[in-house]
Scaffold this active site. Structure first.
Site, PDB file in Angstrom:
ATOM      1  N   CYS A  27      55.591  44.324  41.385  1.00 27.86           N
ATOM      2  CA  CYS A  27      54.825  44.594  40.396  1.00 27.86           C
ATOM      3  C   CYS A  27      54.888  43.624  39.156  1.00 27.86           C
ATOM      4  CB  CYS A  27      55.390  45.841  39.458  1.00 27.86           C
ATOM      5  SG  CYS A  27      55.006  47.287  40.755  1.00 27.86           S
ATOM      6  N   CYS A  78      60.656  52.169  46.676  1.00 33.85           N
ATOM      7  CA  CYS A  78      59.683  51.412  45.805  1.00 33.85           C
ATOM      8  C   CYS A  78      58.639  52.632  45.255  1.00 33.85           C
ATOM      9  CB  CYS A  78      58.962  50.419  46.647  1.00 33.85           C
ATOM     10  SG  CYS A  78      57.660  49.797  45.709  1.00 33.85           S
ATOM     11  N   TYR A  80      33.087  40.773  57.822  1.00 31.44           N
ATOM     12  CA  TYR A  80      34.439  40.871  57.366  1.00 31.44           C
ATOM     13  C   TYR A  80      34.678  42.582  57.603  1.00 31.44           C
ATOM     14  CZ  TYR A  80      34.106  36.349  55.393  1.00 31.44           C
ATOM     15  OH  TYR A  80      33.691  35.074  54.819  1.00 31.44           O
ATOM     16  N   ASP A 137      32.939  41.579  52.118  1.00 34.27           N
ATOM     17  CA  ASP A 137      34.351  41.927  51.721  1.00 34.27           C
ATOM     18  C   ASP A 137      35.519  41.057  52.154  1.00 34.27           C
ATOM     19  OD1 ASP A 137      36.444  43.264  50.633  1.00 34.27           O
ATOM     20  OD2 ASP A 137      36.321  45.049  51.619  1.00 34.27           O
ATOM     21  N   CYS A 192      38.744  41.119  45.804  1.00 30.57           N
ATOM     22  CA  CYS A 192      39.933  41.284  45.710  1.00 30.57           C
ATOM     23  C   CYS A 192      40.564  40.069  44.828  1.00 30.57           C
ATOM     24  CB  CYS A 192      40.903  41.544  47.023  1.00 30.57           C
ATOM     25  SG  CYS A 192      41.066  40.148  48.117  1.00 30.57           S
TER      26      CYS A 192
END
Length: 448
Positions: free
Chosen positions: A81, A155, A307, A376, A403
């Site tokens: 994070c 986590c 993809y 993608d 992304c």
């Protein structure tokens, strides 16, 4: 300005990795990890360049209203994070700005992100967990910008089942003295523990190893099943290459089944270990809903989904199109896609195994016209070959799911140079508390 100097600075914005950005008296930009926009901070310089410097946050003199006390004991030592020190509202504002900056600076587009869709669930949202393994054994996540593994027992991003399975594998390694893989010399056995989870809490465990067999295999599967009774299968993935790539070249079932079912967008998807699947299922539904909206389907179009992974976007688009075609380079994923089409009764789909560029080029040569192309791609974005094939096919609309805003900006610029105009941009937060964000954009052919 020189290394180890300490100065007071006011943070005025964010860099692409969520670090605070300030400006020194001489005009140089200073990047300060952990500092928030609007804060007055005392900063110790760690590195000084000709035009920029990088500093360590020594003290927050005037905290921003968005500052929060991190809720994880491993933060910020663990690199999983990056944004647990800020409010979620601030995080969304940063991500929205990040996408806009990349599209303007890299893509040359004067555009605003019309909306960013925030997540309702910010904890335990990941349906895929990848725990690197190191001597100790230590099973957890890498320290930021390193391959030093931080041992993380619990986590806040992973599913409960993933935490329990990780603990079971660690206990098995300790009990039977199973060596962890050493990246430096290529010796040792266990490389990663990889867990897929679904909405019902079921889990598929995959052990990535430097070999095609394990000692005490039954004891391992028994321990995993006892730790998480909702485990449906345990798979061994062999990865003997000296590489940072996580997944293996071959898989062998140790117990149960080598697949996991999950539901998304009203469809059921069967997933093997190597199949691509978005890691945040509720937010992926939002992402695909926006992609379908951008595609503007009327039931008359042919959609080409490059993809395609396990066929998630292909099957979602097929419900609104005349035909949907998916392309994917991973054989197991294509098998999953075909199984998913059959299981969901979707008949107006076809799937091709191969590199996205090669398949797109082949379809262009066959003059198989697609009115809509959906992409993608992985973080590296589209290759030049894929861009050229899309331009050769000449669809009316290109829906790009990304992304990585930086490679999105680069590819939007290339497609714009090929005659496509950026029409719409929305962001969807699939990765709360991290710097990552998904974006969906619509490009339309300019002569329409």
């Amino acid at each position: 300005m020189k290394k180890n100097d300490t100065m007071e600075l006011t943070v005025t914005g964010y860099g692409s990795d969520g670090e605070g950005v300030a400006r020194a008296e001489d005009g140089r930009v200073v990047f300060v990890k952990g500092a928030l926009q609007g804060e007055r901070c005392r900063v110790t310089l760690m590195k000084v360049g000709k035009t920029a410097a990088w500093g360590r946050l020594a003290e927050v003199l005037d905290p921003a209203p968005a500052r929060r006390k991190p809720d994880c004991p491993h933060y910020p030592k663990c690199g999983g994070c990056q944004l647990r020190h800020m409010s979620y509202e601030e995080e969304l504002a940063f991500k929205r700005q990040k996408v806009e900056d990349c599209l303007r600076r890299i893509g040359g587009q004067d555009v605003e992100v019309s909306v960013i869709h925030g997540a309702k669930q910010m904890k335990r949202y990941r349906n895929k967990s990848q725990f690197p393994v190191a001597e100790g054994p230590r099973l957890g996540f890498y320290r930021a910008r390193s391959h030093d593994v931080i041992d993380v027992e619990r986590c806040l991003l992973q599913s409960e089942g993933a935490d329990h399975i990780r603990g079971a594998v660690k206990a098995w390694m300790e009990a039977y003295r199973i060596p962890a893989y050493d990246e430096q010399n290529g010796q040792g056995l266990i490389r990663h523990v990889y867990v897929r989870s679904n909405r019902q809490g079921e889990a598929l465990a995959c052990i990535l190893a430097n070999g095609d067999c394990l000692p005490w295999e039954k004891e391992l599967t028994d321990q995993i099943r006892a730790a998480w009774p909702k485990t449906v299968g345990v798979v061994l993935g062999a990865n003997t290459r000296k590489t940072n790539v996580i997944l293996g070249d071959a898989y062998r079932l140790l117990w149960g089944q080598d697949w996991l079912d999950d539901q998304m967008c009203g469809l059921t998807f069967r997933l093997s270990a190597p199949s691509f699947y978005q890691v945040n299922t509720p937010q992926a539904e939002m992402l695909y809903e926006r992609a379908v909206e951008f595609a503007g389907l009327t039931g008359e179009e042919r959609v080409l989904d490059l993809y395609c992974g396990a066929g998630t976007i292909t099957l979602t688009m097929a419900r609104w199109a005349q035909e949907a075609i998916g392309a994917e380079i991973v054989p197991e994923a294509i098998e999953n896609a075909k199984e998913n089409a059959a299981a969901n009764g979707v008949k107006n789909v076809r799937f091709f195994l191969g590199d996205a560029g090669e398949v797109a080029t082949q379809l262009a040569e066959e003059e198989l016209h697609a009115q809509v192309v959906v992409v993608d791609p992985p973080r590296k974005g589209l290759s030049v070959e894929v861009i050229e094939a899309i331009l050769e096919i000449g669809p009316e609309r290109v829906v790009y799911v990304s992304c990585d805003p930086a490679t999105l900006g680069r590819d939007v610029k290339r497609l714009a140079e090929g005659g496509y105009k950026l029409q719409q941009v929305e962001a969807v937060d699939l990765f709360p508390r991290t710097i990552h964000v998904e974006t969906v954009v619509l490009l339309q052919r300019g002569n329409l």
